[in-house]
Motif scaffolding. Structure first.
Motif, PDB file in Angstrom:
ATOM      1  N   VAL A 142       0.937  -1.162  -0.029  1.00 22.00           N
ATOM      2  CA  VAL A 142      -0.144   0.099  -0.214  1.00 22.00           C
ATOM      3  C   VAL A 142       1.012   1.251   0.065  1.00 22.00           C
ATOM      4  N   ASP A 152      -2.795  -0.192  -4.606  1.00 23.62           N
ATOM      5  CA  ASP A 152      -3.550   0.374  -3.719  1.00 23.62           C
ATOM      6  C   ASP A 152      -2.791   1.735  -2.903  1.00 23.62           C
ATOM      7  N   LEU A 296      -6.082  -2.566   4.872  1.00 19.79           N
ATOM      8  CA  LEU A 296      -5.900  -3.184   3.405  1.00 19.79           C
ATOM      9  C   LEU A 296      -4.754  -4.055   3.312  1.00 19.79           C
ATOM     10  N   PRO A 308      -7.120  -2.670  -7.397  1.00 21.25           N
ATOM     11  CA  PRO A 308      -6.485  -1.459  -6.814  1.00 21.25           C
ATOM     12  C   PRO A 308      -7.225  -0.278  -6.850  1.00 21.25           C
ATOM     13  N   ARG A 309      -7.189   0.443  -5.639  1.00 17.66           N
ATOM     14  CA  ARG A 309      -7.759   1.848  -5.787  1.00 17.66           C
ATOM     15  C   ARG A 309      -7.030   2.933  -4.742  1.00 17.66           C
TER      16      ARG A 309
END
Length: 338
Positions: A142, A152, A296, A308-309
Motif C-alpha cells: 500500500v 492500492d 488493506l 487496486p484503488r
C-alpha cells in the motif's frame, strides 16, 4: 551479474510495475502481455527472489512492514502509532523501518523487508511508484502519500485544506502569499504546488513559489529570509516543522508574527497547538492513513485482494494565532535590507 526485474521490463518494453505484476498478480494482465514478459524473463534467466516465509493464511501470523521517511517527525509518528494500533486490534505484527529521507536507504529497506513480511506500507516515499512496486515483487503493498495506477494508494488530499487557507488569508486582506516547498522528490509537495497554483489563479493573488527546503525546523529557519525578501504578507509552509522554523527565523529578522507576516503550516502536529504564537495549520489525517494501510494489507495477505484503488482523505484548516489581518507596517524596507 544476475538479471533484474528492471532488465525484464526494459527488454519487454513495459513499465516496471507491469513486469512486477506478471510474477505477483498475473491475473491482472492480458494474456499477450503476460506471455511477452514471461518469455523475456526466461530468455534473460530471470527468476523472482523467493520469499523466506509464505504469506500467512491466519491473520494472527501476518507480519506487516511500515516504511516511513522520518520517525522523528510527529506526523509520521502518528502514522506509525495508528498502524501499530490497527495491527494490535487485527492481531498483526507491525515492524517499522525509517529511511531517513534517503532513496538509497529506502531501496535497501524494502529489499530487506520484502522477504520477511507479508505486506508493506510505504509512506511518503522518495522513490518512483514503479520502482517501489518492482522492489516489492510478490509482496502486497500500500502506497501512502504516493499515487500510482495499479496499486492500492492512500493520499491526503490537500485541495480542501488549501482552499480553506487561501480563502481565509484573502479574507484577512492578504494578496501576496508565499509557499515554501518541501522535497523535490515528495509526491505531497508536487500535489500541493499544483493545488495552490490553481488557487492563486482562481483567487487572483500574487503567489511567490519558493524553492525546495529540507522538511525540518532548520529548513524553515533557513527559508525565513527568502520569505521576508519576497514581500509576501502571508506564507504557507510544506509542513508544520518548516512553519515553526519560519516563525523562529522571522522573529530573528525583526518580523512580527502575525503582525507583519502570517504563517500557516500543514499537518497539525501537537506542537502547533502549544507554540507561541499558536500555529495555524492544515490538518492532515495521516493517523487514519496508518489504520487504513494495515487494514488493506490485512485483507490482502489473507487472499482478499480487490481491484487496486486510491483512497483520498480530506484535509481542513485549523486556525490559531499565527495568522491575522494584513499588517499596517509594510515589509518593503526589510526586503531591501535582505
Amino acid at each position: 551479474m544476475a538479471p533484474t526485474l528492471t532488465d525484464v521490463a526494459k527488454r519487454a518494453n513495459v513499465a516496471l510495475s507491469t513486469a512486477s505484476r506478471a510474477f505477483s498478480d498475473p491475473d491482472r494482465l492480458g494474456p499477450d502481455t503476460l506471455r511477452k514478459i514471461l518469455t523475456v524473463a526466461q530468455e534473460l534467466g530471470y527468476s523472482p527472489a523467493p520469499r523466506a516465509v509464505e504469506p500467512a493464511a491466519d491473520p494472527a501470523l501476518a507480519t506487516i512492514g511500515v516504511v516511513v521517511p522520518d520517525i522523528a517527525n510527529p506526523v509520521f509518528s502518528a502514522f506509525v502509532k495508528a498502524a501499530q494500533g490497527q495491527g494490535w486490534h487485527s492481531r498483526h505484527t507491525v515492524v517499522l523501518a525509517d529511511s531517513d529521507f534517503d532513496p538509497g536507504r529506502e531501496r535497501e529497506v524494502i529489499r530487506h523487508l520484502r522477504d520477511r513480511v507479508d505486506g508493506l506500507a510505504v509512506c511518503s516515499s522518495r522513490l518512483d511508484a514503479d520502482e517501489i512496486l518492482g522492489l516489492c515483487g510478490r509482496v502486497p503493498v500500500v502506497l501512502v502519500n504516493r499515487e500510482a495506477a495499479g496499486a492500492d494508494c492512500i493520499v491526503a488530499d490537500a485541495t480542501e485544506g488549501l482552499r480553506q487557507t487561501v480563502d481565509y488569508l484573502t479574507a484577512l486582506g492578504h494578496r501576496r502569499i508565499a509557499y515554501v516547498q518541501g522535497s523535490a522528490r515528495s509526491w505531497s509537495n508536487t500535489h500541493r504546488v499544483e493545488v495552490i497554483e490553481a488557487l492563486a489563479r482562481e483567487y487572483e493573488i500574487d503567489l511567490e513559489m519558493l524553492g525546495w527546503q529540507t522538511e525540518t525546523v532548520a529548513g524553515g529557519t533557513a527559508a525565513a529570509a527568502r520569505v521576508v525578501a519576497s514581500g509576501a504578507s502571508a506564507v504557507i509552509a510544506h509542513n508544520d516543522l518548516v512553519a515553526l522554523g519560519l516563525m523562529t527565523g522571522a522573529r530573528a529578522l525583526g518580523v512580527r508574527v502575525p503582525g507583519d507576516l502570517s504563517v500557516v503550516g500543514m499537518d497539525d502536529i501537537p506542537f502547533a497547538a502549544v507554540s507561541e504564537p499558536g500555529l495555524t495549520s492544515i490538518a492532515v489525517p495521516l493517523a487514519r492513513a496508518g489504520e487504513l494501510a494495515v487494514e488493506l494489507l490485512g485483507r490482502a495477505v489473507t487472499g482478499d485482494r480487490q481491484t487496486p484503488r486510491t483512497l483520498r482523505l480530506p484535509t481542513h484548516l485549523v486556525v490559531r494565532t499565527s495568522t491575522g489581518p494584513l499588517g499596517a507596517r509594510p515589509l518593503a524596507g526589510i526586503r531591501e535590507m535582505a
